[in-house]
Design an enzyme around this catalytic site. Structure first.
Site, PDB file in Angstrom:
ATOM      1  N   ARG A  59     -34.350  11.519  29.658  1.00 40.33           N
ATOM      2  CA  ARG A  59     -33.540  12.130  30.720  1.00 40.33           C
ATOM      3  C   ARG A  59     -33.768  13.624  30.837  1.00 40.33           C
ATOM      4  O   ARG A  59     -33.566  14.193  31.914  1.00 40.33           O
ATOM      5  CB  ARG A  59     -32.056  11.793  30.494  1.00 40.33           C
ATOM      6  CG  ARG A  59     -31.699  10.414  30.981  1.00 40.33           C
ATOM      7  CD  ARG A  59     -30.254  10.108  30.738  1.00 40.33           C
ATOM      8  NE  ARG A  59     -30.024   9.467  29.457  1.00 40.33           N
ATOM      9  CZ  ARG A  59     -28.862   9.452  28.804  1.00 40.33           C
ATOM     10  NH1 ARG A  59     -27.821  10.056  29.322  1.00 40.33           N
ATOM     11  NH2 ARG A  59     -28.733   8.826  27.659  1.00 40.33           N
ATOM     12  N   GLU A  96     -26.541   8.463  14.102  1.00 41.23           N
ATOM     13  CA  GLU A  96     -25.370   7.866  13.474  1.00 41.23           C
ATOM     14  C   GLU A  96     -25.808   6.858  12.404  1.00 41.23           C
ATOM     15  O   GLU A  96     -25.242   6.787  11.325  1.00 41.23           O
ATOM     16  CB  GLU A  96     -24.503   7.197  14.542  1.00 41.23           C
ATOM     17  CG  GLU A  96     -23.077   7.040  14.110  1.00 41.23           C
ATOM     18  CD  GLU A  96     -22.180   6.632  15.260  1.00 41.23           C
ATOM     19  OE1 GLU A  96     -22.649   6.596  16.402  1.00 41.23           O
ATOM     20  OE2 GLU A  96     -21.006   6.322  14.986  1.00 41.23           O
TER      21      GLU A  96
HETATM   22  C1  PRP Z   1     -29.255  11.279  25.547  1.00 43.37           C
HETATM   23  C2  PRP Z   1     -29.274  12.511  26.418  1.00 43.37           C
HETATM   24  C3  PRP Z   1     -29.530  13.632  25.437  1.00 43.37           C
HETATM   25  C4  PRP Z   1     -28.895  13.101  24.146  1.00 43.37           C
HETATM   26  C5  PRP Z   1     -27.614  13.816  23.874  1.00 43.37           C
HETATM   27  O1  PRP Z   1     -30.559  10.861  25.296  1.00 43.37           O
HETATM   28  O2  PRP Z   1     -30.268  12.424  27.430  1.00 43.37           O
HETATM   29  O3  PRP Z   1     -30.912  13.858  25.222  1.00 43.37           O
HETATM   30  O4  PRP Z   1     -28.611  11.706  24.358  1.00 43.37           O
HETATM   31  O5  PRP Z   1     -27.028  13.345  22.703  1.00 43.37           O
HETATM   32  P1  PRP Z   1     -26.939  14.241  21.381  1.00 43.37           P
HETATM   33  O6  PRP Z   1     -26.455  15.608  21.818  1.00 43.37           O
HETATM   34  O7  PRP Z   1     -25.926  13.498  20.556  1.00 43.37           O
HETATM   35  O8  PRP Z   1     -28.303  14.294  20.764  1.00 43.37           O
HETATM   36  P2  PRP Z   1     -30.888   9.453  24.604  1.00 43.37           P
HETATM   37  O9  PRP Z   1     -31.165   9.704  23.145  1.00 43.37           O
HETATM   38  O10 PRP Z   1     -29.831   8.459  24.946  1.00 43.37           O
HETATM   39  O11 PRP Z   1     -32.284   9.055  25.238  1.00 43.37           O
HETATM   40  P3  PRP Z   1     -32.816   8.954  26.771  1.00 43.37           P
HETATM   41  O12 PRP Z   1     -32.923  10.361  27.295  1.00 43.37           O
HETATM   42  O13 PRP Z   1     -34.154   8.332  26.556  1.00 43.37           O
HETATM   43  O14 PRP Z   1     -31.839   8.120  27.570  1.00 43.37           O
HETATM   44  N1  ADE Z   2     -25.883  10.602  25.384  1.00 45.40           N
HETATM   45  C1  ADE Z   2     -25.146  10.771  24.270  1.00 45.40           C
HETATM   46  N2  ADE Z   2     -23.846  10.483  24.496  1.00 45.40           N
HETATM   47  C2  ADE Z   2     -23.765  10.127  25.820  1.00 45.40           C
HETATM   48  C3  ADE Z   2     -22.687   9.742  26.668  1.00 45.40           C
HETATM   49  N3  ADE Z   2     -21.436   9.652  26.216  1.00 45.40           N
HETATM   50  N4  ADE Z   2     -22.967   9.468  27.970  1.00 45.40           N
HETATM   51  C4  ADE Z   2     -24.236   9.551  28.424  1.00 45.40           C
HETATM   52  N5  ADE Z   2     -25.281   9.909  27.666  1.00 45.40           N
HETATM   53  C5  ADE Z   2     -25.053  10.201  26.370  1.00 45.40           C
END
Ligand code: PRP
Ligand code: ADE
Length: 172
Positions: A59, A96
């Site tokens: 993302r 986690e």
């Molecule tokens: C999500 C989001 C951030 C991260 C935030 O990515 O896009 O990069 O989580 O969470 P954090 O602050 O606890 O690290 P995700 O790991 O879900 O992967 P994606 O971007 O591939 O959906």
């Molecule tokens: N990535 C980590 N935590 C999230 C949340 N609560 N919603 C969407 N993306 C996330």
């Protein structure tokens, strides 16, 4: 003015019980909301002489590339293992359950280049902390971090000190 918050959809118990997922896909699908989001994420950094925007898959890439174009900067991808073909810096970090790892090309950033870190969302801060450590290994000059969404209750901002953090939408 576009009410960006109204384009973020709340999905309870996704991807597991107890998580309130902030779904940005309605915002991405709306041309005005998408443009307004990119503009708001870029605004504090328009005069910051950013050389490179760096972002982690997946993302982070969605917002990182238009922000780079808006700021007249290049874009450097930070990726999961097995995706980048050249010599790498790696950083493993705690999830986690278990660990994850992010990587950057060793020549992705030239020492001293001014870098803005971009992601859609700041939660625990694990992802952005890994990005910051990788950029420090490259001797980047980290100017700050820009997020669309900050989930304040999860404490991620503390992991980003001493860097400047900007977010467009804050959820308590
Ligand atoms: C999500 C989001 C951030 C991260 C935030 O990515 O896009 O990069 O989580 O969470 P954090 O602050 O606890 O690290 P995700 O790991 O879900 O992967 P994606 O971007 O591939 O959906
Ligand atoms: N990535 C980590 N935590 C999230 C949340 N609560 N919603 C969407 N993306 C996330």
């Amino acid at each position: 003015m576009t009410d960006l918050r109204s384009y973020v959809r709340d999905i309870p118990d996704y991807p597991k019980p107890g998580i309130l997922f902030r779904d940005i896909t309605p915002l991405l699908a709306d041309p005005d909301a998408l443009t307004a989001a990119v503009d708001a994420m870029a605004a504090p950094f328009l005069d910051a002489d950013i050389d490179i925007v760096a972002a982690a898959e997946a993302r982070g890439f969605i917002f990182g590339t238009p922000l780079a174009m808006r700021l007249g900067a290049g874009f450097v991808p930070i990726r999961k293992p097995g995706k980048l073909p050249f010599d790498l810096h790696s950083f493993a970090y705690q999830l986690e359950y278990g660990t994850d790892e992010l990587q950057i090309h060793v020549d992705g950033i030239k020492p001293g280049q001014r870098v803005l870190v971009v992601d859609d969302l700041l939660a625990t801060g694990g992802t952005v902390e890994a990005c910051l450590r990788l950029l420090e290994k490259c001797d980047a000059k980290i100017v700050g971090c820009s997020f669309l969404i900050h989930l304040e209750a999860l404490g991620g901002e503390a992991r980003m000190e001493p860097y400047d953090v900007h977010s467009v939408l804050r959820y308590g």
